[in-house]
Design an enzyme around this catalytic site. Structure first.
Site, short mmCIF file in Angstrom:
data_model
loop_
_atom_site.label_atom_id
_atom_site.label_comp_id
_atom_site.label_asym_id
_atom_site.label_seq_id
_atom_site.Cartn_x
_atom_site.Cartn_y
_atom_site.Cartn_z
N PHE A 54 -73.54 -37.11 32.90
CA PHE A 54 -73.11 -36.08 33.84
C PHE A 54 -74.20 -35.02 33.92
O PHE A 54 -74.08 -33.94 33.31
CB PHE A 54 -71.78 -35.46 33.40
CG PHE A 54 -70.61 -36.40 33.42
CD1 PHE A 54 -69.89 -36.62 34.58
CD2 PHE A 54 -70.24 -37.08 32.26
CE1 PHE A 54 -68.81 -37.50 34.59
CE2 PHE A 54 -69.15 -37.94 32.26
CZ PHE A 54 -68.44 -38.16 33.44
N PHE A 100 -74.09 -32.89 30.09
CA PHE A 100 -73.69 -33.67 28.92
C PHE A 100 -73.53 -35.14 29.32
O PHE A 100 -73.47 -35.49 30.50
CB PHE A 100 -72.40 -33.14 28.30
CG PHE A 100 -71.15 -33.47 29.08
CD1 PHE A 100 -70.41 -34.62 28.79
CD2 PHE A 100 -70.70 -32.64 30.10
CE1 PHE A 100 -69.26 -34.92 29.50
CE2 PHE A 100 -69.55 -32.94 30.81
CZ PHE A 100 -68.83 -34.08 30.51
N GLU A 150 -71.16 -38.63 28.13
CA GLU A 150 -70.00 -39.09 27.38
C GLU A 150 -70.28 -40.50 26.86
O GLU A 150 -70.65 -41.40 27.61
CB GLU A 150 -68.76 -39.10 28.27
CG GLU A 150 -67.50 -39.47 27.52
CD GLU A 150 -66.27 -39.41 28.40
OE1 GLU A 150 -65.16 -39.42 27.87
OE2 GLU A 150 -66.43 -39.39 29.64
N ILE A 151 -70.12 -40.68 25.57
CA ILE A 151 -70.30 -41.99 24.95
C ILE A 151 -68.97 -42.73 25.00
O ILE A 151 -67.94 -42.20 24.58
CB ILE A 151 -70.79 -41.85 23.50
CG1 ILE A 151 -72.19 -41.23 23.49
CG2 ILE A 151 -70.81 -43.20 22.79
CD1 ILE A 151 -72.75 -40.98 22.11
N VAL A 152 -69.03 -43.95 25.52
CA VAL A 152 -67.80 -44.71 25.72
C VAL A 152 -67.57 -45.71 24.60
O VAL A 152 -66.59 -45.65 23.88
CB VAL A 152 -67.85 -45.47 27.06
CG1 VAL A 152 -66.49 -46.04 27.40
CG2 VAL A 152 -68.33 -44.57 28.16
N CYS A 166 -69.47 -47.93 21.29
CA CYS A 166 -70.63 -48.08 20.40
C CYS A 166 -70.27 -49.14 19.38
O CYS A 166 -69.30 -49.00 18.64
CB CYS A 166 -70.94 -46.75 19.71
SG CYS A 166 -72.22 -46.88 18.45
N LEU A 218 -70.80 -35.98 24.12
CA LEU A 218 -69.39 -35.81 23.82
C LEU A 218 -68.76 -37.19 23.68
O LEU A 218 -69.14 -38.12 24.39
CB LEU A 218 -68.67 -35.02 24.92
CG LEU A 218 -69.01 -33.55 25.08
CD1 LEU A 218 -68.24 -32.96 26.25
CD2 LEU A 218 -68.71 -32.77 23.81
N ILE A 231 -63.92 -35.73 31.35
CA ILE A 231 -63.58 -36.74 30.35
C ILE A 231 -62.08 -36.65 30.10
O ILE A 231 -61.46 -35.61 30.24
CB ILE A 231 -64.37 -36.54 29.03
CG1 ILE A 231 -64.03 -35.20 28.40
CG2 ILE A 231 -65.85 -36.66 29.27
CD1 ILE A 231 -64.69 -35.00 27.04
N TYR A 279 -57.66 -37.97 24.78
CA TYR A 279 -57.11 -39.20 24.21
C TYR A 279 -56.27 -38.84 23.00
O TYR A 279 -56.77 -38.28 22.03
CB TYR A 279 -58.23 -40.16 23.83
CG TYR A 279 -57.73 -41.50 23.38
CD1 TYR A 279 -57.29 -42.45 24.29
CD2 TYR A 279 -57.71 -41.83 22.02
CE1 TYR A 279 -56.82 -43.69 23.88
CE2 TYR A 279 -57.24 -43.07 21.60
CZ TYR A 279 -56.80 -43.99 22.53
OH TYR A 279 -56.34 -45.21 22.13
#
Length: 793
Positions: free
Chosen positions: A526, A531, A533-535, A537, A569, A600, A603
């Site tokens: 973004f 920043f 966003e890591i989805v 890994c 994030l 984001i 969750y």
């Protein structure tokens, strides 16, 4: 370029595995065994030029138009008794008769060469060189099977034939003359060396320089595939553009290697990124394959350079070749650093460039052994950036955020002369003992970094695209990533993983080993919000505990620093928190909430974690730098210990009745590094102390983070608080104590204030708002204490 790079033209750049030039008409493959072609032509020219002048006239008469009266149209003398075909100049008779008639027009040989009677020997020899080049090209035209190549040979044949008739110099007629693209390949590789390696010590830079010379020399002697061959291999490529480059390459680079009457240019000096992109992938694959096959033939001193360092060098260069945003192809790349072009051989002495060394949406599900990480918010991969994201540097023109050179010297700093002296003892990598990979002191990513250097693993940022035709290799890698994420993150629906991995808005940093995917990090950038966003890994289970997870994250950091995004994030579940903490993530989010809310997805059951990147840190080499710093400190300590081992005589002053002496007067005490204990200023005037402490307390109470500490904690709001905290304190109580003149020293005041912060951190979890307020207010408080002179700054 090979001369300027310190490599002899035609010498194999990879020792025994080097490639030799291929003669025109040899079939279009590199290393075709025609290395002697150029040498044979040179020998023939030398023999012919040493012949008697009549023999030279006979040779030139064959290619000279008849000058006899009557406007004879014969364009070349033909002998009545022709020699064997092809003509063998060394077997012909030395007796030449200028009165011998031409088989075609019946005029004598002398009538064909009258214009050469007064020509100098030098000019005669030049024309003879063109004659032999014409004969060689005539042979090539008849042997060549490729139509495009044959057409070029025939055009050059006619050009040289015309030059002999007109006694002129061969001049290629083209709409565009060299160079055809700027910056050139040579300059681009030079910029790459500056961009990636300018921070290295001189010995390591020298190694990089040798690799650059090796690579450039290979390109100069690389045999391009014909346009028809390329169309079969890459049917959707720009066929017209490649054919134009191929034709120019034949005319200006390839044929002139053997026909020296044509002006010759180095491929690396007249072509740029366009040609390099068309040959790099195939060239890299063949070079490395050939090096592996012939490793036993390599000299020992070249083996490590070629088998270990060269693959890594090519992988790093590959990314810059195919990246549309790479700064090394900008003509202004070195304007700020050097003010002009730099030949490759002077790279080591060039001024340093600003360092740029050198890649889930929520709950990230990973265990502490780099298992995996996921995010339920929406994420996917995006456009292809098909190169290892290893050790990337930032732009050369980008200034460092911290002005290192302007930093004032601090009392007690180690003299730079001493640091440089110590550095000189450890710049040689051989001088630093390799840390065992099983040692407790080895870095987590050390094994992965070594494998990358050896070419065992590669890193590529890839993604799906709806605007370009699918690339088979990229699609296979994306499918492999989907499988890895699905196996390592069993709680995530496979459909959800597939949707995110193939979503064009997402990218994935993939870890490739032996041509297959063994891990990756899926993320969404973004840029407008600052920043990423890591989805997901994850690393496949049988490749874990090898440092791949740490090395993956380090490459991801380098990739984002290059793209000027300095915050990560991710939502991490309970299994992933430990992994992310090791990678520098924390629950203290630096990104303002307004920046990421709505971008984001929250969750339930997962923890939001963030990581702020420092653009001055080369993350993929960070552990190596720390290791080197430890060596420096160790050496400095050893030197200091050698100095303080001096034995001083005992103190005799006490025998003379002296009862007390200053500590600093003890011989050798200062040499050990001892310094007088720093003391804050103690105000002796009670009114002055009261006024100063009152001002500080008012500032603290007015701070935006002071609200949790204004009054004593109520039992109804914090059950069990007073069972945990035995000595509570708050700002209201401190105000009452100040009014009653309880604080007779600054230490009493500072102790009560510190107790507020300590109590808060003891009772509240680190991720709580109260905990954060305590940290920020504490920092503010000590700033005010120092400003008031109650503590040394």
């Amino acid at each position: 370029m090979a001369d300027s790079a310190g490599i002899q033209q035609g010498s194999p750049a990879i020792g025994a595995a080097g490639l030799v030039p291929a003669a025109p008409g040899a079939g279009g493959a590199e290393g075709s065994g025609a290395a002697g072609g150029s040498a044979r032509i040179a020998v023939k020219k030398a023999q012919l030029r040493s012949s008697p002048r009549p023999k030279k006239l006979e040779k030139l008469g064959v290619y000279s138009s008849c000058k006899a009266e009557g406007a004879c149209k014969c364009n070349g003398w033909k002998s009545q008794n022709p020699p064997p075909t092809p003509p063998q100049t060394d077997h012909q008779s030395n007796t030449v008769n200028l009165q011998e008639p031409c088989r075609s027009c019946s005029h004598t040989l002398g009538d064909h060469v009258t214009h050469l009677e007064n020509v100098s020997e030098e000019e005669m020899n030049r024309l003879l060189g063109i004659v032999l080049d014409v004969e060689y090209l005539y042979t090539c035209v008849h042997k060549e099977e490729d139509a495009d190549t044959k057409q070029v040979y025939f055009s050059l044949f006619k050009l040289l034939r015309k030059s002999i008739l007109q006694m002129g110099k061969p001049m290629l007629e083209a709409q565009e003359s060299p160079p055809f693209e700027k910056p050139s390949i040579e300059q681009g590789v030079n910029n790459f060396v500056q961009y990636k390696f300018s921070h290295l010590p001189s010995k390591e830079r020298q190694t990089i320089m040798e690799l650059a010379k090796m690579f450039l020399n290979q390109i100069n002697y690389w045999q391009l595939e014909t346009p028809s061959q390329r169309r079969q291999r890459v049917p959707n490529d720009d066929a017209a553009g490649y054919k134009a480059n191929y034709t120019r390459w034949l005319c200006y680079c390839n044929v002139p290697q053997f026909c020296d009457s044509l002006p010759r240019y180095e491929t690396t000096q007249i072509y740029g990124r366009t040609l390099l992109r068309s040959v790099f992938t195939v060239m890299r694959k063949q070079l490395l394959e050939q090096a592996r096959q012939e490793k036993d033939k390599l000299p020992p001193e070249k083996r490590t350079l070629i088998l270990t360092h060269f693959p890594k060098f090519l992988s790093m260069l590959e990314e810059e070749v195919y990246s549309n945003s790479s700064p090394i192809w900008s003509q202004e790349f070195l304007a700020g650093a050097t003010g002009g072009q730099i030949p490759i051989h002077t790279v080591v002495s060039a001024p340093p460039v600003a360092r740029q060394l050198y890649y889930s949406t929520s709950p990230v599900s990973v265990d502490s052994t780099n298992c995996g990480s996921v995010s339920p918010a929406r994420k996917t991969a995006s456009v292809l950036e098909p190169n290892p994201v290893v050790g990337e540097k930032r732009k050369a023109s980008e200034p460092l955020h911290h002005e290192e050179n302007k930093r004032p010297r601090v009392v007690g700093d180690i003299p730079m002369d001493l640091v440089n002296e110590v550095m000189a003892t450890i710049t040689d990598p051989a001088a630093i003992p390799e840390t065992s990979l099983l040692s407790a002191h080895s870095a987590r990513d050390e094994a992965a970094r070594l494998e990358e250097r050896r070419g065992v693993i590669e890193f590529h940022v890839i993604g799906n695209s709806l605007n370009q035709k699918p690339n088979k290799r990229i699609l296979m890698w994306l499918v492999g990533l989907q499988n890895v994420f699905s196996h390592q993150l069993p709680r995530m629906p496979k459909e959800y993983i597939t949707r995110l991995v193939f979503d064009p808005k997402h990218k994935t940093l993939s870890l490739i080993k032996d041509g297959r995917v063994i891990g990756g990090i899926c993320f969404r950038m973004f840029p407008s919000q600052g920043f990423t966003e890591i989805v997901f890994c994850a690393v496949t289970s049988n490749e874990q505990v090898k440092g791949y997870g740490t090395h993956l994250m380090n490459h991801l950091k380098e990739y984002h620093i290059k793209h000027e995004i300095l915050n990560f994030l991710t939502y991490a579940d309970e299994y992933a928190i430990g992994y992310f903490k090791k990678q520098g993530f924390s629950k203290d989010i630096k990104v303002p909430k307004a920046k990421y809310v709505g971008y984001i997805k929250d969750y339930e059951g997962a923890t939001l974690m963030g990581c702020e990147l420092n653009p001055s840190i080369p993350y993929t080499e960070f552990s190596v730098i720390i290791k080197k710093q430890k060596e420096i400190i160790k050496k400095l300590i050893e030197r200091k210990q050698a100095q303080i081992r001096k034995v001083y005589p005992g103190l005799s002053c006490f025998k003379d009745g002296v009862r007390q002496i200053p500590i600093e007067s003890i011989p050798g005490i200062r040499e050990t590094g001892w310094k007088p204990v720093a003391k804050g200023k103690e105000l002796k005037d009670p009114d002055q102390l009261y006024s100063t402490l009152k001002t500080i307390l008012q500032h603290v109470k007015s701070h935006q983070n002071a609200w949790p500490f204004m009054e004593p904690v109520k039992k109804t709001e914090a059950p069990g608080y007073y069972q945990v905290i035995r000595f509570p304190m708050d700002l209201k109580t401190m105000s009452e104590r100040l009014k009653s003149r309880y604080y007779t020293t600054r230490k009493l005041f500072m102790a009560d204030m510190q107790r507020i912060f300590t109590n808060c951190r003891e009772y509240n979890p680190p991720e709580s708002e109260y905990y954060k307020c305590a940290n920020l207010l504490e920092k503010f408080f000590y700033t005010k204490i120092k400003e008031a002179g109650l503590m040394e700054k």
